[in-house]
Scaffold this motif. Sequence first.
Motif, PDB file in Angstrom:
ATOM      1  N   LYS A  61       0.793  -1.007   0.054  1.00 35.96           N
ATOM      2  CA  LYS A  61      -0.033   0.222  -0.113  1.00 35.96           C
ATOM      3  C   LYS A  61       0.969   1.548  -0.373  1.00 35.96           C
ATOM      4  O   LYS A  61       2.119   1.209   0.906  1.00 35.96           O
ATOM      5  N   GLY A  62       0.370   2.351  -0.960  1.00 37.05           N
ATOM      6  CA  GLY A  62       1.418   3.760  -1.469  1.00 37.05           C
ATOM      7  C   GLY A  62       1.762   3.909   0.263  1.00 37.05           C
ATOM      8  O   GLY A  62       2.242   4.621   0.520  1.00 37.05           O
ATOM      9  N   MET A  63       0.716   3.870   1.124  1.00 40.41           N
ATOM     10  CA  MET A  63       0.857   5.559   2.349  1.00 40.41           C
ATOM     11  C   MET A  63       1.738   4.280   4.115  1.00 40.41           C
ATOM     12  O   MET A  63       1.991   5.084   3.974  1.00 40.41           O
ATOM     13  N   VAL A  64       1.604   3.106   3.495  1.00 39.64           N
ATOM     14  CA  VAL A  64       2.390   1.964   3.992  1.00 39.64           C
ATOM     15  C   VAL A  64       3.980   2.472   4.156  1.00 39.64           C
ATOM     16  O   VAL A  64       5.074   2.786   4.396  1.00 39.64           O
ATOM     17  N   GLN A  65       4.737   2.844   2.871  1.00 41.01           N
ATOM     18  CA  GLN A  65       5.660   2.551   1.968  1.00 41.01           C
ATOM     19  C   GLN A  65       5.609   4.013   2.456  1.00 41.01           C
ATOM     20  O   GLN A  65       7.070   4.647   2.698  1.00 41.01           O
ATOM     21  N   ASN A  66       4.661   5.498   2.272  1.00 43.56           N
ATOM     22  CA  ASN A  66       5.052   6.413   2.798  1.00 43.56           C
ATOM     23  C   ASN A  66       5.149   6.854   4.509  1.00 43.56           C
ATOM     24  O   ASN A  66       6.072   7.668   4.430  1.00 43.56           O
ATOM     25  N   VAL A  67       5.278   6.214   5.139  1.00 45.54           N
ATOM     26  CA  VAL A  67       5.476   5.819   6.702  1.00 45.54           C
ATOM     27  C   VAL A  67       6.865   6.327   6.678  1.00 45.54           C
ATOM     28  O   VAL A  67       7.624   7.104   6.938  1.00 45.54           O
ATOM     29  N   LEU A  68       7.623   5.156   5.763  1.00 43.12           N
ATOM     30  CA  LEU A  68       9.135   5.504   5.655  1.00 43.12           C
ATOM     31  C   LEU A  68       9.728   6.536   4.940  1.00 43.12           C
ATOM     32  O   LEU A  68      10.505   7.096   5.384  1.00 43.12           O
ATOM     33  N   VAL A  69       8.962   7.043   4.409  1.00 46.37           N
ATOM     34  CA  VAL A  69       9.188   9.231   3.645  1.00 46.37           C
ATOM     35  C   VAL A  69       9.132   9.212   4.463  1.00 46.37           C
ATOM     36  O   VAL A  69       9.965  10.402   4.805  1.00 46.37           O
ATOM     37  N   PHE A  70       8.343   9.870   5.220  1.00 42.55           N
ATOM     38  CA  PHE A  70       7.967  10.538   6.510  1.00 42.55           C
ATOM     39  C   PHE A  70       8.380  10.585   7.380  1.00 42.55           C
ATOM     40  O   PHE A  70       9.038  11.667   8.215  1.00 42.55           O
ATOM     41  N   ARG A  71       8.845   9.416   8.077  1.00 40.06           N
ATOM     42  CA  ARG A  71       9.762   9.116   9.029  1.00 40.06           C
ATOM     43  C   ARG A  71      12.058   9.644   8.592  1.00 40.06           C
ATOM     44  O   ARG A  71      11.140  10.315   9.194  1.00 40.06           O
ATOM     45  N   PHE A  72      11.925   9.161   7.386  1.00 41.60           N
ATOM     46  CA  PHE A  72      13.735   9.062   7.112  1.00 41.60           C
ATOM     47  C   PHE A  72      13.496  10.328   5.989  1.00 41.60           C
ATOM     48  O   PHE A  72      15.328  10.420   6.198  1.00 41.60           O
ATOM     49  N   ALA A  73      12.896  10.991   5.356  1.00 37.82           N
ATOM     50  CA  ALA A  73      13.092  11.764   4.537  1.00 37.82           C
ATOM     51  C   ALA A  73      12.631  13.466   5.300  1.00 37.82           C
ATOM     52  O   ALA A  73      12.891  14.677   4.474  1.00 37.82           O
ATOM     53  N   ASN A  74      12.293  13.812   6.667  1.00 31.66           N
ATOM     54  CA  ASN A  74      11.612  14.985   7.847  1.00 31.66           C
ATOM     55  C   ASN A  74      12.260  15.112   8.733  1.00 31.66           C
ATOM     56  O   ASN A  74      12.231  14.197   9.859  1.00 31.66           O
ATOM     57  N   VAL A  75      13.756  15.789   8.065  1.00 29.03           N
ATOM     58  CA  VAL A  75      14.725  15.361  10.172  1.00 29.03           C
ATOM     59  C   VAL A  75      14.318  16.391  11.077  1.00 29.03           C
ATOM     60  O   VAL A  75      14.357  16.125  11.985  1.00 29.03           O
ATOM     61  N   MET A  76      13.000  16.925  10.984  1.00 29.59           N
ATOM     62  CA  MET A  76      12.447  17.423  11.739  1.00 29.59           C
ATOM     63  C   MET A  76      12.124  16.404  13.121  1.00 29.59           C
ATOM     64  O   MET A  76      11.407  16.615  14.134  1.00 29.59           O
ATOM     65  N   LEU A  77      11.683  15.724  12.360  1.00 24.64           N
ATOM     66  CA  LEU A  77      10.532  14.816  13.536  1.00 24.64           C
ATOM     67  C   LEU A  77      11.144  13.619  14.073  1.00 24.64           C
ATOM     68  O   LEU A  77      10.914  13.103  14.811  1.00 24.64           O
ATOM     69  N   GLU A  78      13.211  13.337  13.200  1.00 19.81           N
ATOM     70  CA  GLU A  78      13.560  12.332  14.124  1.00 19.81           C
ATOM     71  C   GLU A  78      14.115  12.553  15.202  1.00 19.81           C
ATOM     72  O   GLU A  78      13.968  11.496  16.073  1.00 19.81           O
ATOM     73  N   PRO A  79      14.619  13.778  16.336  1.00 17.18           N
ATOM     74  CA  PRO A  79      14.962  13.560  17.112  1.00 17.18           C
ATOM     75  C   PRO A  79      13.847  13.648  18.381  1.00 17.18           C
ATOM     76  O   PRO A  79      13.616  13.533  19.554  1.00 17.18           O
ATOM     77  N   LEU A  80      12.594  13.753  17.428  1.00 16.72           N
ATOM     78  CA  LEU A  80      11.442  13.146  18.367  1.00 16.72           C
ATOM     79  C   LEU A  80      10.825  11.791  18.917  1.00 16.72           C
ATOM     80  O   LEU A  80      10.031  12.033  19.668  1.00 16.72           O
TER      81      LEU A  80
END
Length: 494
Positions: free
Chosen positions: A183-202
């Motif tokens: 499912k496209g949205m499941v793969q998008n979880v990976l992009v959301f997590r690892f392509a957006n550096v503002m989230l990783e520290p949280l």
Amino acid sequence: MNAEPCTYVIFGATGNLSRIKLMPALYHLDVAKQLPEGTRIVAIGRRPWDQQKWLAEVRDMIQAKVKDDFDETAFQNFSQRLCYHRTDIQQPEDYKALAELLNGKQQFPRNIAFYLSISPADFGTVLEQLSHSELFDEEFGWRRVIIEKPFGYDLDSAQALQKRISHYLSEEQIYRIDHYLGKGMVQNVLVFRFANVMLEPLWNRNYIDHVQITHSEEIGIDSRGDYYNGAGALRDMLQSHLLQLLTLVAMEPPVSMEAEALRDEKVKVLKSIRPIPKEAVHAHAHRGQYAAGTIKGEKVKGYLQEEDIPAGSVTETYASMKLYIDNWRWRGVPFYMRTGKRMAKAQSTISICFRHPPLQFFRDTNVNCMNPNWVLLGIQPEECIKMEMTVKEPGLEMSTRSTTLDASFRNHDEKAIDAYEDLLLDVLKGDRSLFLRFDEVEHAWRIVDPILQTWAVERDFIATYPAGSWGPEDSRLFDKDNQTWRSSLTPECK
């Protein structure tokens, strides 16, 4: 990765999965010009059909899926790839005939992908006969085998199935398909997590209070009574699909998107999950069974009144579970998962709740309670990423409310792609990143086995819930009084 021409050999091609998913997916790939030139599709079935009858059946499958968008020219082009071959999978001589067809003068590509859309009980027989007919010989092209879940019934049966499969195939040839991962949205979880550096520290125990993963369905068991009564919700959904979603939420950043790097990190998560001792099962898992109720204004039967269900069945149609991941990032953060049939709404969501902010800053104001921040990932039917923030309400008073930042996954003019399209194309490319490695399957069974074994011997009672509700009362799963199931993608007032 480039897709290579291949012969797709589909066992069980006249069955439900092929009709609803596989044939429409292959047709859409062909229309999108994603199937390599020369790719052929050989349908294997027991029915005494000829080529003309098979093409008529496939036409019906495609028309049922695309409805008014059916394109006769596109279908005629697709039909040139199709071939029906009658086979009784229990008869050794039928595999010799299949080998003669594939190696004959009809110019089938030498790369072959075998799709086993059949009962797991028949996997061993089919693989043995394909091996004896030298159809796994890779002298002139690759051989890949796609296997549908369930991968075993418990840990022991999964290991036994793997032992039999690995007698004929290497791990690199096996593609264990979990359509949820396509499912496209499941793969998008990976992009959301690892392509957006503002989230990783949280994204850790210092800021996240708990994580919820929900898959709810409005439908009952349809005509799958025999299968479902032997499986239940825990095996059918939680052990496979929802544990996979958990690994994507919790995994460390892989060194690359290459298949083995990605799967290595998923396995690390599963290995880090705290084992559930049998004496603690009731504190970590809950089950229920739907009774009669109302769905969308219509009265529906309870599970025990469904076709092929024994009168005293205690098979669960609802299962919930609490897990802890004992690693540096997630130590002490509960992960709550639930799945159920005949529930209030059909949806799949990942809800990540952040810790409550300290309130001393607002101690002399009217602000005495604020909702926590949430990150909400809608998987289906609404594909979205939402972040809930607290803002001040307009006016003279210091009052607050929740508002939502919405990052839509798909623009209005972009069509949804079925998960099987992605996965069938990945097989041609040899990309195994969205397929399951056996150690993933094995560790997932290790997590749920104590629950299955405990429920198997407790056969005198099961909680019920009315069809159309959000399931049975299972609040004892939660670590804190202020933790409850999140059932909406819109701000919920506490």
